[in-house]
Design a protein around this motif. Structure first.
Motif, PDB file in Angstrom:
ATOM      1  N   LEU A  15      66.946  43.904  88.754  1.00 19.11           N
ATOM      2  CA  LEU A  15      66.261  43.189  87.674  1.00 19.11           C
ATOM      3  C   LEU A  15      65.706  41.805  88.073  1.00 19.11           C
ATOM      4  N   PRO A  16      66.466  40.975  88.803  1.00 16.64           N
ATOM      5  CA  PRO A  16      65.891  39.669  89.175  1.00 16.64           C
ATOM      6  C   PRO A  16      64.615  39.820  90.007  1.00 16.64           C
ATOM      7  N   LEU A  17      64.599  40.807  90.899  1.00 11.02           N
ATOM      8  CA  LEU A  17      63.410  41.056  91.711  1.00 11.02           C
ATOM      9  C   LEU A  17      62.265  41.555  90.831  1.00 11.02           C
ATOM     10  N   HIS A  18      62.623  42.430  89.910  1.00 10.07           N
ATOM     11  CA  HIS A  18      61.638  42.992  89.002  1.00 10.07           C
ATOM     12  C   HIS A  18      61.017  41.874  88.163  1.00 10.07           C
ATOM     13  N   MET A  19      61.868  40.917  87.769  1.00  8.45           N
ATOM     14  CA  MET A  19      61.374  39.775  87.006  1.00  8.45           C
ATOM     15  C   MET A  19      60.364  38.979  87.830  1.00  8.45           C
ATOM     16  N   TYR A  20      60.736  38.684  89.080  1.00  2.80           N
ATOM     17  CA  TYR A  20      59.848  37.888  89.931  1.00  2.80           C
ATOM     18  C   TYR A  20      58.522  38.612  90.166  1.00  2.80           C
ATOM     19  N   ALA A  32      68.967  52.348 101.733  1.00  3.07           N
ATOM     20  CA  ALA A  32      68.652  50.915 101.712  1.00  3.07           C
ATOM     21  C   ALA A  32      69.517  50.152 100.718  1.00  3.07           C
ATOM     22  N   PHE A  33      69.733  50.744  99.532  1.00  4.94           N
ATOM     23  CA  PHE A  33      70.496  50.060  98.490  1.00  4.94           C
ATOM     24  C   PHE A  33      71.910  49.728  98.969  1.00  4.94           C
ATOM     25  N   TYR A  34      72.534  50.687  99.652  1.00  6.16           N
ATOM     26  CA  TYR A  34      73.909  50.475 100.117  1.00  6.16           C
ATOM     27  C   TYR A  34      73.940  49.494 101.286  1.00  6.16           C
ATOM     28  N   VAL A  35      72.935  49.589 102.161  1.00  7.54           N
ATOM     29  CA  VAL A  35      72.866  48.656 103.287  1.00  7.54           C
ATOM     30  C   VAL A  35      72.751  47.225 102.755  1.00  7.54           C
ATOM     31  N   VAL A  36      71.899  47.044 101.766  1.00 13.30           N
ATOM     32  CA  VAL A  36      71.721  45.713 101.179  1.00 13.30           C
ATOM     33  C   VAL A  36      73.027  45.229 100.540  1.00 13.30           C
ATOM     34  N   ALA A  37      73.714  46.146  99.829  1.00 12.69           N
ATOM     35  CA  ALA A  37      74.976  45.763  99.170  1.00 12.69           C
ATOM     36  C   ALA A  37      76.002  45.328 100.211  1.00 12.69           C
ATOM     37  N   ILE A  38      76.024  45.997 101.358  1.00  9.25           N
ATOM     38  CA  ILE A  38      76.980  45.637 102.408  1.00  9.25           C
ATOM     39  C   ILE A  38      76.653  44.261 102.976  1.00  9.25           C
ATOM     40  N   VAL A  39      75.366  43.982 103.179  1.00  5.71           N
ATOM     41  CA  VAL A  39      74.999  42.666 103.713  1.00  5.71           C
ATOM     42  C   VAL A  39      75.342  41.574 102.692  1.00  5.71           C
ATOM     43  N   ILE A  40      75.116  41.862 101.421  1.00  6.64           N
ATOM     44  CA  ILE A  40      75.490  40.892 100.383  1.00  6.64           C
ATOM     45  C   ILE A  40      76.999  40.639 100.434  1.00  6.64           C
ATOM     46  N   ALA A  41      77.776  41.714 100.569  1.00  6.77           N
ATOM     47  CA  ALA A  41      79.228  41.564 100.658  1.00  6.77           C
ATOM     48  C   ALA A  41      79.586  40.715 101.878  1.00  6.77           C
ATOM     49  N   TRP A  42      78.931  40.987 102.980  1.00  9.44           N
ATOM     50  CA  TRP A  42      79.183  40.227 104.209  1.00  9.44           C
ATOM     51  C   TRP A  42      78.943  38.738 103.963  1.00  9.44           C
ATOM     52  N   GLN A  43      77.905  38.453 103.187  1.00  6.13           N
ATOM     53  CA  GLN A  43      77.592  37.053 102.941  1.00  6.13           C
ATOM     54  C   GLN A  43      78.607  36.381 102.010  1.00  6.13           C
ATOM     55  N   ILE A  53      70.043  34.722 106.936  1.00 11.14           N
ATOM     56  CA  ILE A  53      70.860  35.939 106.990  1.00 11.14           C
ATOM     57  C   ILE A  53      69.979  37.175 106.856  1.00 11.14           C
ATOM     58  N   GLY A  54      69.060  37.118 105.902  1.00 13.48           N
ATOM     59  CA  GLY A  54      68.163  38.251 105.681  1.00 13.48           C
ATOM     60  C   GLY A  54      67.350  38.567 106.919  1.00 13.48           C
ATOM     61  N   ASP A 114      67.102  36.397  96.765  1.00 15.66           N
ATOM     62  CA  ASP A 114      66.530  35.980  98.045  1.00 15.66           C
ATOM     63  C   ASP A 114      66.800  36.971  99.170  1.00 15.66           C
ATOM     64  N   LEU A 115      68.080  37.409  99.275  1.00 20.69           N
ATOM     65  CA  LEU A 115      68.434  38.298 100.374  1.00 20.69           C
ATOM     66  C   LEU A 115      67.675  39.620 100.286  1.00 20.69           C
ATOM     67  N   ILE A 116      67.632  40.189  99.095  1.00 21.43           N
ATOM     68  CA  ILE A 116      66.962  41.477  98.924  1.00 21.43           C
ATOM     69  C   ILE A 116      65.458  41.316  99.121  1.00 21.43           C
ATOM     70  N   TRP A 117      64.944  40.205  98.615  1.00 20.68           N
ATOM     71  CA  TRP A 117      63.504  39.965  98.764  1.00 20.68           C
ATOM     72  C   TRP A 117      63.131  39.904 100.241  1.00 20.68           C
ATOM     73  N   VAL A 118      63.936  39.196 101.029  1.00 22.53           N
ATOM     74  CA  VAL A 118      63.641  39.066 102.457  1.00 22.53           C
ATOM     75  C   VAL A 118      63.845  40.397 103.169  1.00 22.53           C
ATOM     76  N   MET A 119      64.900  41.127 102.807  1.00 19.06           N
ATOM     77  CA  MET A 119      65.237  42.332 103.560  1.00 19.06           C
ATOM     78  C   MET A 119      64.359  43.532 103.222  1.00 19.06           C
TER      79      MET A 119
END
Lengths: 306, 441
Positions: free
Chosen positions: A255-260, A164-175, A126-127, A238-243
């Motif tokens: 935060l999860p990305l920041h952790m990684y 970018a933040f809103y675009v990512v949120a929309i794709v997450i919603a789509w998923q 998806i990403g 995963d989605l945000i990391w890829v996108m």
């Protein structure tokens, strides 16, 4: 009657230890893969470790750093924002879609197949797909916009820090909307027809039926779905990391990305463990809180009088 | 610049190659234990090459094993990103392979500091012909405190400007000699409605090329040396502030278009801007020649690809012959290896031997080996190969990409801060302040 009454007490004594025995394998796995790593993470959170050399004990330094590190606080803020945004985006749409799909007409089943498609794709696929759709030069969206004369609407969708933040949120919603629609569909199908029949006799219209019957009857579904959404938003990775990889700049580094990034890319495993533990604790606290506040644990019936 | 090897084609090639390697190791057993005679020393080499490079290494190693009856070398191939993790884990467990592939710089340094890497300096000094075989600038990224911990194993890959000759001819543009020329060129191309320079900002390391070159041209290599030496406030050097101001001017002039931060180099979009004629220039490592050859062979065959080195910067004290990019990739020997001398023999006799050099040239690579001009001029695309070779040969200094040279945490902070700098979210002064905080971490 008297036979069952006599047998029951004799079973009660020995019944507890085989029960423990049957759950032992599961408990072992739970301890090995959930509790033990959690304790190791707790230990690591008091050390500085780059993943190769010896871990050095530093006491509470990493924990203190967590509460003063502007990058981490920014990530915490973004995570809360993402949590609210995804709930607001997903809940109304999933609810409407789910209730719509709970109907009986045949074409709805065909449509449902299309609604569920995003659920079947792997997140990474998806990403990658959305990244190429959103590409500023060759992507479907900008090419279409330019073709129909809306060039000024074309954007670097994932490259604009304000967007970018809103675009990512929309794709997450789509998923994830398909998954929550599925929950609502099942919930809506459980509502007894009699309620609607009675309402119709009383002259209730479609809107009235939705707000007075469907919505209250879906209370526990809304709670379940919200718990999934809110705690799930603590694991979006995963989605945000890829996108976006957390970018541009720090615009999507939740935060999860920041952790990684902290633990594995920056090789600060100790500090990364602090973030991971905070995430785990927030997830548990959040679901407990939701269960308590909403009365879900009391499991009171919605169908009294039927 | 760590992700340069990933393109869609490479990915396919690698997956097939990995499955082939798995199949082979399944047939013949892992390592040489099952095949070699009892008194032969077996060594294991980890590498990430794919496609033709992988075949080359397998052939060279097979020949080496035939001619050295007492040594049996086995090469295992991995994909780029998983490899980094795997090597990290193996090093952490102090069970690395005998010889491992690496990029030099900060990662290699962390293994050296942990006492896991064998110092090759005495062996090189004992064999001056071997030591003097390589172009001096190519050993830099594997040299720490005058000790050499890696032997070059493939080609040099400096960063140069690539350009679209059609666009240059159509608008009668000439190759810029100075930064001022480049700015004028950007303005002219912009007026034609084209994007002057392609930039794959989503990959982040692509930003680094402007930063590295401008800082080097303005202040020389010592500016970055001071950062590596953990000098306080080293990021506040006037050369860095000036370079970052120039970068923001370039962005403001529209040199990269508006969506550059979401254009990915790794998926081929940035290179596509150049060969589809949407952008006039692209500042990129010489590996991009291979990317374009893969994605649009006609563009290269029809001679539409042009190139020039990064221009001189007016008033800068850095030597304009200096290069940045990937001086080379390296093979290093693990200190835990039970057959160190066998490893050294392998590095000496198999890696970049005459046959490997010939075959790498035939693949369009440029090994950092002295005196190969004749070979290069007889190869296809000799004008390109000789251009790159001579750049490296006469380079006073060849800087390894900063994200590879720095330890991981400052390297990541650098990439993110560059992202914000290019997006003009932070000023050059803020950039310096943010980066100063990473010194010594």
């Amino acid at each position: 009657m008297s036979v069952t009454a006599r047998i029951a007490p004799t079973r009660r004594g020995p019944a507890s230890w085989p029960a423990l025995l049957w759950t032992a394998p599961a408990l072992c796995f739970y301890a090995l893969f959930a509790l033990f790593p959690l304790l190791v993470a707790l230990y690591l959170s008091f050390t500085n470790w780059n993943g190769i050399a010896q871990a050095a004990w530093v006491g509470p330094a990493n924990w203190l750093h967590f509460f003063s590190d502007p990058l981490t606080l920014h990530a915490v803020g973004l995570t809360i924002e993402m949590m609210i945004l995804t709930w607001v985006l997903q809940t109304p749409l999933s609810l409407l879609l789910g209730v719509f799909m709970a109907g009986q007409q045949r074409y709805r089943a065909v449509l449902s197949v299309f609604y569920f498609l995003p659920l079947l794709f792997s997140t990474v696929a998806i990403g990658i797909t959305w990244v190429s759709i959103l590409d500023p030069n060759f992507g479907l969206i900008n090419v279409t916009l330019r073709a129909v004369g809306l060039s000024s609407w074309a954007r670097g969708w994932l490259g604009d820090p304000n967007l970018a933040f809103y675009v990512v949120a929309i794709v997450i919603a789509w998923q994830f909307i398909p998954f929550h629609s599925l929950l609502y569909m099942t919930g809506a199908r459980q509502i007894p027809r009699e309620l609607y029949d009675v309402a119709e006799l009383d002259g209730a219209g479609r809107l009235r039926k939705f707000f007075s019957i469907t919505l209250p009857q879906l209370k526990y579904t809304i709670i379940t779905s919200s718990i999934f959404m809110l705690t799930g938003s603590l694991t979006y990775f995963d989605l945000i990391w890829v996108m976006t990889g957390g970018g541009p700049g720090y615009a999507t580094r939740i935060l999860p990305l920041h952790m990684y990034v902290t633990a594995f890319v920056n090789e600060q495993v100790g500090y990364g463990s602090v973030i991971a533990l905070v995430l785990a604790a927030s997830g548990i606290a959040l679901s407990l809180l939701l269960l308590r506040v909403t009365g879900f644990l009391r499991m009171s019936s919605q169908l009294e009088g039927l | 610049m760590q992700q340069r090897r990933l393109s869609r084609r490479d990915f396919l090639q690698t997956t097939s190659a990995v499955s082939l390697a798995a199949l082979l190791s399944g047939c013949f057993g892992v390592g040489g234990q099952s095949g070699g005679s009892s008194n032969s020393q077996s060594i294991v080499v980890w590498d990430i090459s794919n496609g033709n490079d992988q075949k080359l290494i397998q052939d060279i190693t097979a020949k080496f094993n035939q001619t050295h009856s007492s040594i049996h070398a086995t090469v295992q191939f991995f994909q780029n990103d998983p490899y980094k993790q795997k090597l990290q884990v193996a090093m952490g467990a102090h069970q690395p392979p005998d010889i491992f592939f690496g990029w030099g710089g900060g990662i290699l340094k962390s293994y050296i500091d942990a006492g896991d890497v064998y110092d090759l300096t005495p062996d090189l000094n004992a064999d001056p012909a071997w030591r003097d075989r390589f172009l001096p600038s190519s050993l830099g990224a594997a040299t720490f405190n005058n000790h050499i911990y890696g032997i070059p194993n493939d080609g040099v890959q400096p960063v140069v400007f690539l350009y679209n000759k059609d666009i240059f001819a159509k608008y009668k543009l000439s190759i810029p000699q100075t930064w001022g020329d480049l700015l004028a060129l950007v303005k002219t191309v912009k007026q034609q409605g084209l994007q002057p320079i392609a930039l794959g900002g989503a990959s982040k390391w692509t930003y680094l090329m402007y930063e590295m070159y401008l800082v080097d041209r303005l202040g020389g290599p010592q500016v970055f040396d001071a950062i590596m030496a953990n000098q306080p406030n080293a990021w506040s050097n006037p050369a860095i502030i000036k370079a970052n101001t120039m970068i923001q001017d370039l962005v403001a002039a529209g040199a990269f278009g508006s969506g550059f931060a979401s254009v990915s180099y790794d998926t081929g979009q940035a290179s596509a801007l150049l060969y589809t004629g949407k952008a006039a220039m692209h500042l990129m490592g010489t590996w991009d020649f291979g990317t374009i050859t893969n994605d649009d062979p006609a563009f290269i065959q029809q001679g539409k690809l042009g190139w020039f080195p990064f221009p001189a910067v007016e008033g800068g004290v850095g030597d304009p012959s200096n290069l940045t990019g990937v001086p080379c990739n390296y093979y290093s020997v693990a200190k835990t290896s039970k057959a160190i001398q066998a490893c050294v023999t392998y590095l000496k006799d198999a890696v970049l031997n005459d046959e490997a050099v010939d075959r790498r040239i035939a693949l369009g690579e440029i090994p950092p080996v002295k005196g190969i001009e004749n070979k290069l001029s007889n190869a296809p695309h000799s004008d390109w190969l000789l251009f790159v070779y001579r750049l490296v040969q006469k380079a006073a200094h060849f800087q390894l990409a900063w994200d590879q040279a720095l330890p991981p945490q400052p390297a990541q902070a650098l990439l993110t801060n560059l992202d914000q700098l290019f997006l003009r979210q932070i000023s050059p002064q803020q950039f310096s302040a943010n980066m100063n905080q990473t010194i010594g971490t």
